[in-house]
Write an enzyme that holds these catalytic residues in place. Structure first.
Site, short mmCIF file in Angstrom:
data_model
loop_
_atom_site.label_atom_id
_atom_site.label_comp_id
_atom_site.label_asym_id
_atom_site.label_seq_id
_atom_site.Cartn_x
_atom_site.Cartn_y
_atom_site.Cartn_z
N HIS A 159 0.69 -1.23 -0.02
CA HIS A 159 0.06 -0.12 0.11
C HIS A 159 0.80 1.25 0.06
O HIS A 159 0.28 2.42 -0.22
CB HIS A 159 -0.95 0.02 1.20
CG HIS A 159 -1.97 -1.18 1.15
ND1 HIS A 159 -2.94 -1.27 0.16
CD2 HIS A 159 -2.17 -2.02 2.04
CE1 HIS A 159 -3.81 -2.24 0.38
NE2 HIS A 159 -3.19 -2.85 1.80
N ASP B 68 -2.61 -10.81 -2.53
CA ASP B 68 -3.13 -10.33 -1.43
C ASP B 68 -4.78 -9.96 -1.58
O ASP B 68 -4.93 -9.45 -2.80
CB ASP B 68 -2.39 -9.00 -0.77
CG ASP B 68 -2.86 -8.53 0.62
OD1 ASP B 68 -2.26 -9.19 1.65
OD2 ASP B 68 -3.84 -7.91 0.72
N HIS C 184 -6.12 -7.26 -0.77
CA HIS C 184 -6.22 -6.12 -0.91
C HIS C 184 -5.57 -5.49 -2.36
O HIS C 184 -4.48 -6.15 -2.34
CB HIS C 184 -5.87 -5.11 0.20
CG HIS C 184 -6.44 -5.69 1.42
ND1 HIS C 184 -6.18 -6.54 2.41
CD2 HIS C 184 -7.99 -5.18 1.97
CE1 HIS C 184 -7.10 -6.65 3.53
NE2 HIS C 184 -8.06 -6.01 3.47
N ASP D 295 -4.77 -13.37 3.32
CA ASP D 295 -5.79 -12.85 3.91
C ASP D 295 -7.29 -13.18 2.98
O ASP D 295 -8.15 -12.61 3.25
CB ASP D 295 -5.76 -11.17 3.90
CG ASP D 295 -5.15 -10.43 3.13
OD1 ASP D 295 -4.65 -11.11 2.00
OD2 ASP D 295 -4.83 -9.25 3.34
#
Ligand code: OKP
Ligand code: ZN
Length: 329
Positions: free
Chosen positions: A152, A184, A186, A273
C-alpha cells in the site's frame, strides 16, 4: 532456495487500529511471523536472517523527506495515528509540526506510529532485498517473511499497515523485466502507482473489488497504466465473497497475463487474507488451496515470494507451509 526474515520486525507492535468508531486490536502483529517460522521449523526447514540493507535502496523508490519522516518518529510517542489528512491543492504541511506531517505522509489511520517503526520497516525492506539478491546469484526461488507489509506504500505516502514498499524496492534492483503478481486480498495501490508509467515492471493483481473494499480509491479494471506503462498494469477485481473456484479461474487468467509479458523474474506479493477465516478480510480459500497456488507458480523459474497480509494467527503458518510445499514439491 532460502527463506529470510529480519528480527527487528518485533520492534513494531502497535496495540490498536483506529477503525470507524471502534478501535480494534491491531491485526498486523509480530506473532504472524513467529507462527510462520514455527510451522517451517517443525518441518525442519531453516530460516535465515537477512543482512541489513543500505539507505540507497530505500531512496530508489521513496522520497528523502518521506524517509526522514519515518526515521524521525519522536521517541516519546507511545502510539499515534493521523485523523486529519492532506489533500492536493491545500496548504503544504508545516516542516516542524509532527501532526501536520503525519496527515501528509499517511493516507489512513491504519498505520500507527510507534518508536520501533523505522527499525522494523528497514528490516522488512532488507528481507525483500535478500530475496532478489539470491535470485540474481542464480537461485530459482526465495521467500521473504516481510513485516510490516509494503504494497500500500508509494513514493511519499504510507498507509494500510505499510511504510516502505518492500516488493517495489526489490523489483527496482532487478536489471531485467519483472512481474509483480499481487495475490493479497487488498489491491496494492502503492505498487501500482510506483510502476504505473513503466513497461519494465508489469503489475498484475487479483483483489476484492475496490468499489466496496479497502483501499477504495484505486484498483479498478480500467486502470491499465500510462505512457510507456500503458497495458502493463492489470487489475483483476473479484467479489469479496468469491469461492475457491472463482479465485482459481482468475489465478489462471493472471498467470496467462504474466506468461504473455514473459518476464525474467516474478515477484509475488503474497497475502494470506483471502483465506476463508481471515479476521479482517477473507474469501473462500481453504488452507489446502495454497498448495495449488504454489504448484501453479512453479511455471515461473525465477520466483520471489514476498509476504504482505494474512491475519489468521492459527492458520497463517499452515497456509504458508502449504504454499511452500506446492512450490517445492
Ligand atoms: C493490509 B494488507 C477498514 C480498515 C482497513 C487497513 C487494511 C490494510 C490491509 N475498516 N484497514 O493489504 O493486508
Ligand atoms: Zn491484505
Amino acid at each position: 532456495m532460502s527463506i529470510y526474515y529480519h528480527p527487528t520486525h518485533e520492534k513494531y507492535r502497535p496495540k490498536f487500529e483506529f477503525s470507524g468508531f471502534n478501535n480494534r486490536v491491531y491485526p498486523e502483529q509480530p506473532n504472524r511471523i513467529d507462527n510462520i517460522i514455527s510451522a517451517f521449523l517443525v518441518e525442519g526447514i531453516p530460516i535465515k536472517e537477512a543482512e541489513l540493507c543500505n539507505m540507497e535502496m530505500i531512496k530508489s523508490i521513496h522520497s528523502d523527506d518521506y524517509i526522514e519522516f519515518i526515521r524521525n518518529i519522536p521517541e516519546d510517542i507511545a502510539e499515534i495515528a493521523p485523523t486529519v489528512f492532506y489533500r492536493k491543492g491545500r496548504s503544504d504541511p508545516s516542516s516542524s509540526n509532527f501532526f501536520s506531517k503525519m496527515g501528509y505522509y499517511l493516507f489512513d489511520p491504519s498505520t500507527p506510529l510507534t518508536s520501533g517503526v523505522w527499525e522494523a520497516a528497514v528490516g522488512s525492506v532488507s528481507t525483500a532485498l535478500a530475496c532478489v539478491d539470491e535470485l540474481q546469484k542464480g537461485e530459482n526461488l526465495a521467500v521473504g517473511l516481510c513485516r510490516p507489509p509494503g504494497h500500500h506504500a508509494s513514493e511519499s505516502l504510507g498507509g494500510g499497515y505499510c511504510f516502505f514498499n518492500n516488493i517495489a524496492i526489490a523489483a527496482g534492483q532487478l536489471d531485467k523485466d519483472a512481474t509483480i503478481l499481487d495475490l493479497d486480498y487488498h489491491h496494492g495501490n502503492g505498487t501500482q502507482e510506483i510502476f504505473y508509467t513503466t513497461d519494465q515492471v508489469q503489475y498484475v493483481s487479483i483483489h476484492a473489488d475496490t468499489r466496496s473494499n479497502y483501499p477504495f480509491y484505486w484498483g479498478r479494471a480500467d486502470e491499465r497504466g500510462e505512457g510507456r506503462g500503458d497495458g502493463y498494469n492489470i487489475n483483476l477485481p473479484i467479489s469479496s465473497t468469491s469461492s475457491e473456484s472463482t479465485y482459481d479461474d482468475m489465478l489462471d487468467t493472471a498467470i496467462e497475463h504474466v506468461k504473455q509479458y514473459n518476464p525474467e523474474y516474478v515477484l509475488v506479493s503474497m497475502g494470506f487474507d483471502c483465506y476463508v477465516d481471515d479476521p479482517i478480510a477473507g474469501m473462500g480459500l481453504s488452507s489446502d488451496y495454497y498448495r495449488t497456488i504454489g504448484e501453479k507458480l512453479q511455471d515461473f523459474s525465477k520466483l520471489g515470494i514476498i509476504l504482505e497480509g494474512g491475519y489468521n494467527l492459527d492458520a497463517i503458518g499452515k497456509c504458508f507451509l502449504n504454499l511452500y510445499q506446492g512450490l517445492t514439491g
